[in-house]
Scaffold this motif. Sequence first.
Motif, PDB file in Angstrom:
ATOM      1  N   GLN A   1     -27.113  75.279  33.642  1.00  0.00           N
ATOM      2  CA  GLN A   1     -26.363  76.465  33.227  1.00  0.00           C
ATOM      3  C   GLN A   1     -25.091  76.084  32.477  1.00  0.00           C
ATOM      4  O   GLN A   1     -24.726  76.734  31.501  1.00  0.00           O
ATOM      5  N   HIS A   2     -24.435  75.032  32.922  1.00  0.00           N
ATOM      6  CA  HIS A   2     -23.214  74.558  32.264  1.00  0.00           C
ATOM      7  C   HIS A   2     -23.532  74.104  30.831  1.00  0.00           C
ATOM      8  O   HIS A   2     -22.792  74.404  29.888  1.00  0.00           O
ATOM      9  N   LEU A   3     -24.635  73.384  30.672  1.00  0.00           N
ATOM     10  CA  LEU A   3     -25.042  72.917  29.341  1.00  0.00           C
ATOM     11  C   LEU A   3     -25.364  74.097  28.430  1.00  0.00           C
ATOM     12  O   LEU A   3     -24.895  74.152  27.288  1.00  0.00           O
ATOM     13  N   ILE A   4     -26.142  75.052  28.918  1.00  0.00           N
ATOM     14  CA  ILE A   4     -26.526  76.204  28.098  1.00  0.00           C
ATOM     15  C   ILE A   4     -25.302  77.029  27.728  1.00  0.00           C
ATOM     16  O   ILE A   4     -25.203  77.541  26.610  1.00  0.00           O
ATOM     17  N   LYS A   5     -24.361  77.120  28.637  1.00  0.00           N
ATOM     18  CA  LYS A   5     -23.124  77.841  28.333  1.00  0.00           C
ATOM     19  C   LYS A   5     -22.354  77.167  27.195  1.00  0.00           C
ATOM     20  O   LYS A   5     -21.745  77.829  26.364  1.00  0.00           O
TER      21      LYS A   5
END
Length: 120
Positions: free
Chosen positions: A32-36
């Motif tokens: 999720q951090h990467l996609i954000k």
Amino acid sequence: MKNFILCTAVIVLCACSGSKNTADKWIGMTKQHLIKSWGTPIRTFDNAANGEILVYADQVYASREGDKDSRMAGSNYWNYTYIYVDKTGKIASFRNEKQNFAPQSIDSQKLADMKLLTVK
């Protein structure tokens, strides 16, 4: 004045270091951090046994010396970043690749046959 210019240069260099080319810093971070940060991947492959693979791609155009005034647009290659996410949703590894084919033509069966659908 010199200090101001030096500080500005340092800030610009630090800001530029947050690109996709430095995927090492994402190991251990959440999906999720990467996609954000990077946005939605262009393709996602599910590998129920080991997690999933997020595929990011950038189309690269390069002009030749004699084509400066040409209006022809043609893709020379694609830069791919494959992000391997484990079952817990953490990034386990990544792989960069330069290819001539578009992301729509990536075949998950061929990746599985080449043993590339596993978290490295």
